[in-house]
Design a protein around this motif. Structure first.
Motif, PDB file in Angstrom:
ATOM      1  N   UNK A  74      47.017  39.734  39.318  1.00 10.60           N
ATOM      2  CA  UNK A  74      46.172  39.267  38.214  1.00 10.60           C
ATOM      3  C   UNK A  74      44.928  40.141  38.073  1.00 10.60           C
ATOM      4  N   UNK A  75      44.301  40.461  39.215  1.00  7.29           N
ATOM      5  CA  UNK A  75      43.090  41.298  39.189  1.00  7.29           C
ATOM      6  C   UNK A  75      43.415  42.688  38.651  1.00  7.29           C
ATOM      7  N   UNK A  76      44.548  43.244  39.066  1.00 10.16           N
ATOM      8  CA  UNK A  76      44.958  44.566  38.580  1.00 10.16           C
ATOM      9  C   UNK A  76      45.130  44.543  37.062  1.00 10.16           C
ATOM     10  N   UNK A  77      45.734  43.463  36.554  1.00  6.76           N
ATOM     11  CA  UNK A  77      45.924  43.340  35.110  1.00  6.76           C
ATOM     12  C   UNK A  77      44.581  43.206  34.391  1.00  6.76           C
ATOM     13  N   UNK A  78      43.687  42.400  34.946  1.00  7.47           N
ATOM     14  CA  UNK A  78      42.368  42.200  34.337  1.00  7.47           C
ATOM     15  C   UNK A  78      41.577  43.505  34.283  1.00  7.47           C
ATOM     16  N   UNK A  79      41.594  44.258  35.380  1.00  4.04           N
ATOM     17  CA  UNK A  79      40.835  45.511  35.430  1.00  4.04           C
ATOM     18  C   UNK A  79      41.395  46.551  34.472  1.00  4.04           C
ATOM     19  N   UNK A  80      42.712  46.485  34.255  1.00  2.00           N
ATOM     20  CA  UNK A  80      43.367  47.465  33.384  1.00  2.00           C
ATOM     21  C   UNK A  80      43.359  47.027  31.933  1.00  2.00           C
ATOM     22  N   UNK A  81      43.081  45.754  31.692  1.00  4.86           N
ATOM     23  CA  UNK A  81      43.104  45.228  30.331  1.00  4.86           C
ATOM     24  C   UNK A  81      44.500  44.946  29.837  1.00  4.86           C
ATOM     25  N   UNK A  82      45.420  44.599  30.763  1.00  5.66           N
ATOM     26  CA  UNK A  82      46.800  44.322  30.394  1.00  5.66           C
ATOM     27  C   UNK A  82      47.008  42.829  30.179  1.00  5.66           C
ATOM     28  N   UNK A  83      47.701  42.480  29.113  1.00  9.41           N
ATOM     29  CA  UNK A  83      48.064  41.086  28.863  1.00  9.41           C
ATOM     30  C   UNK A  83      49.575  40.904  28.788  1.00  9.41           C
ATOM     31  N   UNK A  93      40.278  51.507  47.279  1.00 14.62           N
ATOM     32  CA  UNK A  93      40.820  50.774  46.131  1.00 14.62           C
ATOM     33  C   UNK A  93      39.712  50.242  45.222  1.00 14.62           C
ATOM     34  N   UNK A  94      40.074  49.972  43.976  1.00 13.71           N
ATOM     35  CA  UNK A  94      39.113  49.393  43.032  1.00 13.71           C
ATOM     36  C   UNK A  94      38.665  48.012  43.486  1.00 13.71           C
ATOM     37  N   UNK A  95      39.607  47.229  43.990  1.00 13.42           N
ATOM     38  CA  UNK A  95      39.309  45.901  44.514  1.00 13.42           C
ATOM     39  C   UNK A  95      40.189  45.632  45.735  1.00 13.42           C
ATOM     40  N   UNK A  96      39.656  44.824  46.651  1.00 16.03           N
ATOM     41  CA  UNK A  96      40.414  44.417  47.834  1.00 16.03           C
ATOM     42  C   UNK A  96      40.508  42.897  47.840  1.00 16.03           C
ATOM     43  N   UNK A  97      41.746  42.390  47.820  1.00 18.18           N
ATOM     44  CA  UNK A  97      41.999  40.949  47.863  1.00 18.18           C
ATOM     45  C   UNK A  97      42.614  40.626  49.225  1.00 18.18           C
TER      46      UNK A  97
END
Length: 591
Positions: free
Chosen positions: A518-527, A401-405
């Motif tokens: 939130x991290x998924x949105x930040x990485x994708x640039x979604x608001x 994955x891109x990030x693991x939380x």
């Protein structure tokens, strides 16, 4: 002869129940369709006198419920998931009519990571200015840990605050297998890979004991620290209560140590809540249940456009063909690959959050899921959110994955593999059973349980195990941006808490599912986006029937085998552990 009739009677009973179940299928399908349609479209509006949300902490908690409407038609007890509880707390926070939460603490069976997620939601609820009151006849550790965030913590004057610390127990089968004449031939890579120990040892290895001690102390330290902060007392005071054995003392001790506010009977605790919401003592306190509150209309309407999809991977990892018939447990199979492919093809889905709650399992299936996660990452952002456990195979499917939380108290890591192959020579001798084999090639009879493995066969399996471990290291190395040598140093089958895993690079951040979104949105640039949970496409009717048949089958087997049930259970574990495995110990349990 007596045993024969027992089995015949049990089998007849099972057949009778099965016929009855299938006779009801038409009715169930009809009512189930109506129930499903009505429940999916219903929006609950709290009445003016429903000012309190009663959250009953009882039963086992999974990450997500099956949302099977058929089961609720026949079962008196509804089951709720972590997702249900978190959604309900959020709905109660947003709804102006609801003034507070009443935590009715009974007995909640789940991991500490799930409790942490609920605690955070309750703390967020309190920040809105609303109250939380907790009551229990007897507080279990998990329920008290959760209830400690309440504004008022009440306990029955004759109750008990069961704070004893943590203990884990491992059951060892070496002795009973020896009596049965079965030797377990074990192949593993990983100094700390404790999953094989129950079959070959009669106590924990020093390495396994060390790792359990490490993550256990980490979890307990977090629990004590969080209780101390919530109750505004010192950590020493919490540990003094535990070490003094005061759970068995007079209940006044819990008040004296600041862990409980007052001793009250249930009626008095509910009268206190009446005062908070302005209900007269002689009037009934009407409260809204979890079943209703999760259907409250949210303030913010759904938006059209970009989606962040949540997909759940919960249970042991195994091939579809190896899922035990009529099992009531959750399993992760190759079907998850199909679900990930659908998400990859869905243009509306811009990011995916993979919620992993798994102790691992089949190495082969883990690799297939890893491949699809890795391919999905090429076109969409993918973030892993770890639940109570995401270890061994559970970590394998997460590492790309891109990030693991992870939650602070998640059990993760356990990067290691093993294989188990039974040798039943002793059992065959006891039963006076002989075999004779005709074969065309040297390894045609590989896996024959009537004889021990030859040295050359052992060498082949050990080599295969080591190659898979090397592949596991490679996958983790590529996903985490570390060298294989760095991964190997922290691998070796060792289990870490999420907090420990973040320090060594296996996890990126501590947080729950909401933070992963939130991290998924930040990485994708979604608001501006919607979040949608992608449910399994399983047939709800078959799910319900499988559950009922599982209960019938268990009852029949228990009755027929009696005291031999434990050996049967061990053999079932061995049966469904074929091939190379990447999993935690079977009987790990925090008491």
């Amino acid at each position: 002869m007596k045993q024969f009739f027992k089995i015949m009677f049990a089998s007849a009973l099972g057949a009778f129940i099965t016929i009855g179940l299938f006779t009801l299928i038409g009715f169930v399908m009809f009512v189930g369709m109506i129930s499903s349609l009505s429940s999916s479209s219903s929006v609950y509006i709290p009445k003016s006198d429903e000012k309190v949300f009663k959250l009953s902490l009882n039963g086992s908690l999974t990450d997500i419920s099956s949302e099977n409407q058929l089961g609720s038609l026949f079962e008196s007890k509804e089951s709720f998931s972590l997702k249900d509880i978190l959604s309900a707390i959020e709905a109660a926070k947003e709804n102006d009519k609801i003034e507070g939460i009443y935590l009715d603490a009974n007995s909640l069976s789940t991991g500490t990571a799930s409790v942490d997620a609920i605690r955070r939601a309750l703390m967020d609820f309190k920040e809105s200015g609303k109250f939380i009151v907790a009551y229990a006849d007897n507080y279990t550790r998990q329920c008290y840990y959760l209830s400690s965030v309440a504004d008022k913590v009440f306990m029955n004057p004759q109750g008990m605050l069961q704070l004893m610390g943590l203990a884990s127990q491992t059951t060892f089968y070496k002795g009973i297998l020896k009596k049965a004449g079965i030797e377990m031939q074990v192949f593993k890579v990983g100094t700390y890979k404790g999953a094989v120990e129950p079959f070959i040892l009669d106590k924990l290895s020093d390495e396994n004991r060390a790792q359990i001690t490490s993550y256990q102390q980490g979890i307990w330290s977090n629990v004590v620290s969080n209780i101390a902060v919530a109750r505004n007392i010192s950590e020493d005071k919490v540990n003094d209560f535990v070490d003094g054995g005061f759970m068995f003392a007079a209940t006044e001790k819990a008040v004296e140590y600041g862990l409980v506010d007052e001793l009250k009977y249930r009626e008095d605790a509910e009268n206190y809540i009446k005062e908070l919401v302005g209900v007269k003592s002689d009037k009934k306190l009407k409260m809204i249940s979890l079943a209703k509150i999760k259907n409250i209309q949210k303030k913010t309407p759904a938006k059209k456009g970009d989606l962040i999809a949540i997909i759940y991977a919960e249970g042991e990892i195994t091939g579809s063909d190896n899922v035990p018939a009529y099992s009531q447990a959750n399993f992760i199979t190759e079907k998850l690959v199909d679900e990930l492919v659908k998400l990859k093809k869905n243009d509306n889905v811009k990011a995916v959050v993979l919620r992993v709650n798994s102790p691992g399992g089949s190495g082969y299936v883990s690799e297939q899921i890893w491949k699809q996660v890795n391919e999905l990452k090429d076109s969409k952002t993918i973030v892993v959110s770890m639940g109570n456990v995401a270890a061994s195979g559970g970590y394998y499917i997460s590492c790309a994955a891109d990030k693991i939380i992870s939650e602070a108290n998640t059990l993760t890591g356990s990067i290691g593999v093993f294989g188990i192959f039974p040798n039943a020579t002793g059992l065959f001798d006891k039963l006076d059973v002989t075999t004779d084999v005709v074969k065309t090639n040297k390894y045609s009879d590989f896996g024959d349980i009537s004889r021990p493995m030859r040295d050359d066969e052992r060498a082949l399996i050990q080599g295969y195990t080591e190659r898979f471990y090397d592949l596991f290291l490679t996958r983790t190395s590529e996903g985490r941006g570390m060298t294989k040598e760095e991964i190997d140093d922290i691998a070796q089958g060792r289990v870490w808490t999420g907090e420990q895993a973040m320090k060594i690079g296996l996890v990126d951040e501590i947080g729950g599912l909401d933070r992963a979104i939130e991290v998924a949105a930040e990485l994708t640039g979604l608001t501006d986006y919607n979040v949608k949970t992608m449910m399994s496409t399983n047939d709800p009717l078959m799910d319900y029937l499988k559950k009922q048949m599982g209960e019938v089958k268990s009852a029949i087997i228990n009755d027929a085998l009696g005291e031999d049930m434990e050996l049967f259970r061990i053999l079932q574990i061995i049966k469904y552990t074929g091939g190379i495995q990447a999993r935690l110990p079977y009987d790990f349990e925090t008491l």
